[in-house]
Enzyme design. Structure first.
Site, mmCIF file in Angstrom:
data_model
loop_
_atom_site.group_PDB
_atom_site.id
_atom_site.type_symbol
_atom_site.label_atom_id
_atom_site.label_comp_id
_atom_site.label_asym_id
_atom_site.label_seq_id
_atom_site.Cartn_x
_atom_site.Cartn_y
_atom_site.Cartn_z
ATOM 1 N N ASP A 114 -6.379 -6.222 1.331
ATOM 2 C CA ASP A 114 -7.680 -5.720 1.790
ATOM 3 C C ASP A 114 -8.776 -6.735 1.469
ATOM 4 O OD1 ASP A 114 -7.160 -5.154 -0.884
ATOM 5 O OD2 ASP A 114 -8.115 -3.182 -0.882
ATOM 6 N N LYS A 154 -0.026 -6.298 -1.743
ATOM 7 C CA LYS A 154 -0.711 -5.062 -2.119
ATOM 8 C C LYS A 154 -0.028 -4.554 -3.392
ATOM 9 C CE LYS A 154 -3.766 -1.806 -1.348
ATOM 10 N NZ LYS A 154 -5.210 -2.029 -1.513
ATOM 11 N N ASP A 160 -4.002 -12.358 13.425
ATOM 12 C CA ASP A 160 -4.920 -12.009 14.521
ATOM 13 C C ASP A 160 -6.366 -12.181 14.061
ATOM 14 O OD1 ASP A 160 -2.872 -11.283 16.274
ATOM 15 O OD2 ASP A 160 -3.870 -9.440 16.901
ATOM 16 N N TYR A 202 8.917 -3.916 9.343
ATOM 17 C CA TYR A 202 9.324 -4.057 10.741
ATOM 18 C C TYR A 202 10.816 -3.731 10.916
ATOM 19 C CZ TYR A 202 5.207 -6.260 12.893
ATOM 20 O OH TYR A 202 3.978 -6.514 13.428
ATOM 21 N N ASP A 238 1.052 -10.230 10.403
ATOM 22 C CA ASP A 238 0.718 -9.863 11.785
ATOM 23 C C ASP A 238 -0.785 -9.619 11.902
ATOM 24 O OD1 ASP A 238 1.164 -8.996 14.480
ATOM 25 O OD2 ASP A 238 0.979 -6.931 13.780
HETATM 26 C C1 IPM Z 1 2.976 -10.844 17.086
HETATM 27 C C2 IPM Z 1 3.011 -9.565 17.898
HETATM 28 C C3 IPM Z 1 4.357 -8.882 17.696
HETATM 29 C C4 IPM Z 1 4.474 -8.526 16.225
HETATM 30 C C5 IPM Z 1 4.575 -7.661 18.606
HETATM 31 C C6 IPM Z 1 4.404 -7.993 20.063
HETATM 32 C C7 IPM Z 1 5.922 -7.028 18.368
HETATM 33 O O1 IPM Z 1 1.937 -8.756 17.565
HETATM 34 O O2 IPM Z 1 3.842 -11.718 17.317
HETATM 35 O O3 IPM Z 1 2.098 -10.983 16.254
HETATM 36 O O4 IPM Z 1 3.995 -7.462 15.798
HETATM 37 O O5 IPM Z 1 5.071 -9.316 15.486
HETATM 38 MG MG MG Z 2 0.557 -9.676 16.244
#
Ligand code: IPM
Ligand code: MG
Length: 405
Positions: free
Chosen positions: A264, A232, A292, A181, A288
């Site tokens: 993975d 990884k 999710d 990032y 990240d």
């Molecule tokens: C998160 C989001 C952010 C990230 C984006 C909005 C920059 O997806 O907080 O998980 O990638 O960290």
């Molecule tokens: Mg995110």
């Protein structure tokens, strides 16, 4: 600009007791100290509503925070500042200087969400996301805690089978201020053949790995004592160093059982048998993605809060969901992730565990009473909008009756 957005709000109830802050911290971080006024404690909170559904969910979480605080002898001064697309529209940058100063000067920061179609085609440095990444860097919040817990009330909202989802309770510890990032070099250039090339750098220094690993070991120690480090290392040098440093620290935490997993495989294991995980630690980009994925096990991304912590400065607390521009302003958003982020703010940011518990219990009571926003709705429950869900949680905050889970 800043003055126009600033609000200072006092709680209605005058708290009765003063409680010392000692021994209340839930995380391996220094909690922020309150300024004591007679009979109560006061904290400065920066609110960053942001874009899309952000303002709706933050305004509800603010009320819940204020109410829970007032019942535990805690007062807040709120200051609302622009970030993301809202800031771009107002002053032309996604993270104004005034927002940075307000955030740094406060005891904790509560953020809604950023982004929206309107700014999708902006240049990279003028994208709303840039504002959030800069804020994380400015506050040096390197440790991102993302808990994913399947509540018994919501087990049927999970896309996984009941027997797979039931009882899942895991914590993703994501490194937040390093890796690909932020790594240099990065960019898009034209190579010698005249072809465009995009490139980024996944880079971790030993100290960055060590400090996030320590947070993860400490977190695991306070949970079920199991830590899975995700990397990884079969392909990436940055991951080879990651695994080496995490392994070297393990001897300092003999009570924590450490394992390693390639990312993975971890992505697969999360949907195959998520109950095998207690605490997971991983780099910025894997965290990240995996967080999710973990969120969907719980039923909805609209349920997941997060805490981003530094060594000593104010923490940043935000739901992990995005700005959901498709439902913004329609009273359809689920405010629970932001409300639970406010609970994390109290617990991890301020050491106010009792007020945090009030909020967590209130969310359970509202769910036990059958209230559901669209994203977690199932037959036989009561479909409500964002505001009504907030009101139900507020009502329950006052309740002394512990939620039966
Ligand atoms: C998160 C989001 C952010 C990230 C984006 C909005 C920059 O997806 O907080 O998980 O990638 O960290
Ligand atoms: Mg995110």
């Amino acid at each position: 600009m800043a003055a126009a957005l600033q609000t200072n709000i006092r709680p209605v109830k005058v708290p009765a007791t003063f409680r010392a802050l000692s021994e209340q911290s839930s995380a391996p971080f220094r909690v922020r100290c309150a300024v004591a006024s007679p009979g109560n404690k006061r904290y400065n909170i920066t609110l960053l509503p942001g874009d899309g559904i952000g303002p709706e969910v933050v305004s509800i979480a603010k009320n819940v925070l204020q109410q829970a605080g007032s019942l535990e002898g805690v007062e807040f001064s709120f200051r609302e500042m622009p970030i993301g697309g809202a800031a771009l529209d107002l002053v032309g940058v996604p993270l104004p200087e005034e927002t940075i100063s307000a955030a740094k000067e406060s005891d904790a920061v509560l953020l809604g969400a950023i982004g929206g179609y309107k700014w999708d085609n902006n240049e990279k440095h003028l994208r709303p996301e840039k504002g959030l990444l800069q804020l994380r860097a400015c506050l040096k919040v390197f440790a991102n805690l993302r808990p994913a817990t399947v509540l018994p009330q919501l087990v049927d909202a999970s896309t996984l089978k009941r027997e797979v989802a039931e009882g899942v309770d895991l914590m993703v510890v994501r490194e937040l201020t390093g890796g690909i990032y932020f790594g240099e070099p990065r960019g898009i250039k034209t190579n010698e053949n005249g072809e465009e090339v995009g490139f980024n750098t996944e880079v971790y220094a030993a100290h960055e790995i060590d400090r996030i690993a320590r947070v993860a070991f400490e977190t695991a120690r306070k949970r079920r004592g199991k830590l899975c480090s995700v990397d990884k290392a079969n392909v990436l040098e940055a991951s080879i160093l990651w695994r080496k440093r995490v392994t070297a620290l393990a001897s300092e935490y003999p009570d924590v059982e450490l394992s390693h997993m390639y990312v993975d495989n971890a992505a697969m294991q999360l949907v195959r048998d998520p109950k095998q995980f207690d605490t997971m630690v991983t780099n910025n980009i894997f965290g990240d993605i995996l967080s999710d994925e973990a969120s969907m096990i719980t039923g909805s991304i609209g349920m997941l809060p997060s805490a981003s912590l530094s060594d000593s400065g104010p923490g940043l607390f935000e739901p992990i969901h995005g700005s959901a521009p498709d439902i913004a302003g329609q009273d359809k958003a689920n405010p629970l992730a932001t409300i639970l982020s406010a609970a994390m703010l109290l617990k991890y940011g301020l050491g106010e565990e009792k007020a945090a518990k009030r909020i967590e219990d209130a969310v359970l009571v509202a769910l036990n009473n059958g209230f559901r926003t669209g994203d977690i709705y199932s037959a036989g429950t009561k479909l409500v909008g964002c505001k009504e869900m907030g009101e139900e949680v507020l009502k329950s905050v006052d309740s002394q009756v512990p939620a039966s889970v």
